[in-house]
Enzyme design. Structure first.
Site, PDB file in Angstrom:
ATOM      1  N   ILE A  60      41.666  40.792  42.040  1.00  0.00           N
ATOM      2  CA  ILE A  60      41.673  39.369  42.395  1.00  0.00           C
ATOM      3  C   ILE A  60      43.099  38.971  42.760  1.00  0.00           C
ATOM      4  O   ILE A  60      43.973  38.938  41.890  1.00  0.00           O
ATOM      5  CB  ILE A  60      41.172  38.495  41.220  1.00  0.00           C
ATOM      6  CG1 ILE A  60      39.775  38.946  40.768  1.00  0.00           C
ATOM      7  CG2 ILE A  60      41.160  37.016  41.611  1.00  0.00           C
ATOM      8  CD1 ILE A  60      39.305  38.319  39.464  1.00  0.00           C
ATOM      9  N   GLY A 117      46.390  36.206  35.723  1.00  0.00           N
ATOM     10  CA  GLY A 117      46.557  34.756  35.841  1.00  0.00           C
ATOM     11  C   GLY A 117      47.534  34.494  36.961  1.00  0.00           C
ATOM     12  O   GLY A 117      47.392  35.035  38.052  1.00  0.00           O
ATOM     13  N   GLU A 136      39.233  43.794  32.021  1.00  0.00           N
ATOM     14  CA  GLU A 136      38.580  42.941  31.005  1.00  0.00           C
ATOM     15  C   GLU A 136      37.374  42.207  31.587  1.00  0.00           C
ATOM     16  O   GLU A 136      36.620  41.587  30.854  1.00  0.00           O
ATOM     17  CB  GLU A 136      39.602  41.946  30.414  1.00  0.00           C
ATOM     18  CG  GLU A 136      39.953  40.728  31.253  1.00  0.00           C
ATOM     19  CD  GLU A 136      40.867  41.027  32.449  1.00  0.00           C
ATOM     20  OE1 GLU A 136      41.107  42.209  32.766  1.00  0.00           O
ATOM     21  OE2 GLU A 136      41.301  40.049  33.091  1.00  0.00           O
ATOM     22  N   CYS A 169      47.127  42.786  36.268  1.00  0.00           N
ATOM     23  CA  CYS A 169      47.336  41.896  37.411  1.00  0.00           C
ATOM     24  C   CYS A 169      48.625  41.078  37.245  1.00  0.00           C
ATOM     25  O   CYS A 169      49.706  41.623  37.382  1.00  0.00           O
ATOM     26  CB  CYS A 169      46.096  41.054  37.642  1.00  0.00           C
ATOM     27  SG  CYS A 169      45.978  40.518  39.352  1.00  0.00           S
ATOM     28  N   HIS A 229      41.421  44.034  36.991  1.00  0.00           N
ATOM     29  CA  HIS A 229      41.022  43.312  35.770  1.00  0.00           C
ATOM     30  C   HIS A 229      40.004  44.114  34.955  1.00  0.00           C
ATOM     31  O   HIS A 229      38.805  43.837  35.037  1.00  0.00           O
ATOM     32  CB  HIS A 229      40.398  41.968  36.150  1.00  0.00           C
ATOM     33  CG  HIS A 229      41.388  40.954  36.625  1.00  0.00           C
ATOM     34  ND1 HIS A 229      41.943  40.022  35.778  1.00  0.00           N
ATOM     35  CD2 HIS A 229      41.928  40.749  37.831  1.00  0.00           C
ATOM     36  CE1 HIS A 229      42.784  39.263  36.459  1.00  0.00           C
ATOM     37  NE2 HIS A 229      42.797  39.685  37.711  1.00  0.00           N
TER      38      HIS A 229
HETATM   39  N1  GLN Z   1      48.403  36.482  42.339  1.00  0.00           N
HETATM   40  C1  GLN Z   1      48.683  36.358  40.945  1.00  0.00           C
HETATM   41  C2  GLN Z   1      50.173  36.335  40.674  1.00  0.00           C
HETATM   42  O1  GLN Z   1      50.944  36.461  41.541  1.00  0.00           O
HETATM   43  C3  GLN Z   1      48.045  37.481  40.165  1.00  0.00           C
HETATM   44  C4  GLN Z   1      46.544  37.381  40.259  1.00  0.00           C
HETATM   45  C5  GLN Z   1      45.820  37.786  39.038  1.00  0.00           C
HETATM   46  O2  GLN Z   1      46.375  37.952  37.961  1.00  0.00           O
HETATM   47  N2  GLN Z   1      44.511  37.911  39.172  1.00  0.00           N
HETATM   48  O3  GLN Z   1      50.584  36.180  39.575  1.00  0.00           O
END
Ligand code: GLN
Length: 196
Positions: A136, A47, A174, A79, A172
């Protein structure tokens, strides 16, 4: 055993579905009251780590969460979850909390705009077949302390690490059909849950 899923923001629903498909009881964690002793492992989803950090503070979860993690709660961060569990964050917000469970330095959004999102097959220590990984706006692990086991790399950069009962992935797991990393985490977390 109940696996808590930090559900303040981000991709928590996909983790919950995955764990449910593996027959595990889950609970979404949003407030300190959700984080009871029955919760014997925790997933921190992807997230936006700066938002999650702020919401941890506002919900009152930050202190009880730190305490449970310090007591050895097994955790799986993906992430943004990896960023939250890291010891140091580069390119974070100045007030962003690093829970410090894994002795790594992460750089947020490190893969540049052209390849903000990409997919690749990883060789993972302990898995026979490669793991298809979706990245991502992923963080890069730019420093690794001596107590950290690196389980997978992309172009020499660690993307899956473990320190004690805490596993962190820059990608990810999941979001694909492959449930092997969730299974590995549960195998690791179960004996800890059984300890009185
Ligand atoms: N770029 C997000 C962050 O800095 C992480 C991206 C992700 O969880 N897909 O929190």
């Amino acid at each position: 055993m109940i696996v808590g899923i930090l559900a303040l923001q981000g991709a928590f629903a996909a983790h919950r579905r995955r764990l449910a498909s593996l027959g595990v009881a889950t609970r979404e964690i949003r407030t300190p009251a959700d984080l009871t002793d029955e919760v014997s492992a925790l997933v921190l989803p992807g997230g936006e780590s700066t938002t999650m950090s702020m919401m941890l503070e506002r919900s009152g979860l930050l202190t009880p969460l730190r305490r449970r993690l310090a007591e050895g709660l097994p955790a799986f961060g993906t992430c943004a979850g990896m960023i939250l569990l890291a010891r140091r964050i580069v390119d974070g917000r100045p007030d962003q909390h690093a829970l410090g469970l894994v002795d790594i330095t992460v750089r947020r959004n490190a893969y540049g705009t052209q390849i903000q999102s990409f997919e690749t097959d990883l060789e993972v220590a302990g898995l026979d077949e490669p793991f298809h990984a979706v990245f991502i706006r992923a963080p890069a692990v730019v420093e690794v302390g001596p107590g950290v086991e690196v389980l997978a790399r992309v172009a020499d950069q660690p993307v899956l690490c473990r320190q004690g009962p805490v596993v962190v992935a820059a990608f990810h797991p999941e979001l694909t059909d492959d449930d092997r990393l969730h299974r590995c985490f549960l195998e690791m977390a179960r004996p800890a849950a059984a300890t009185p």
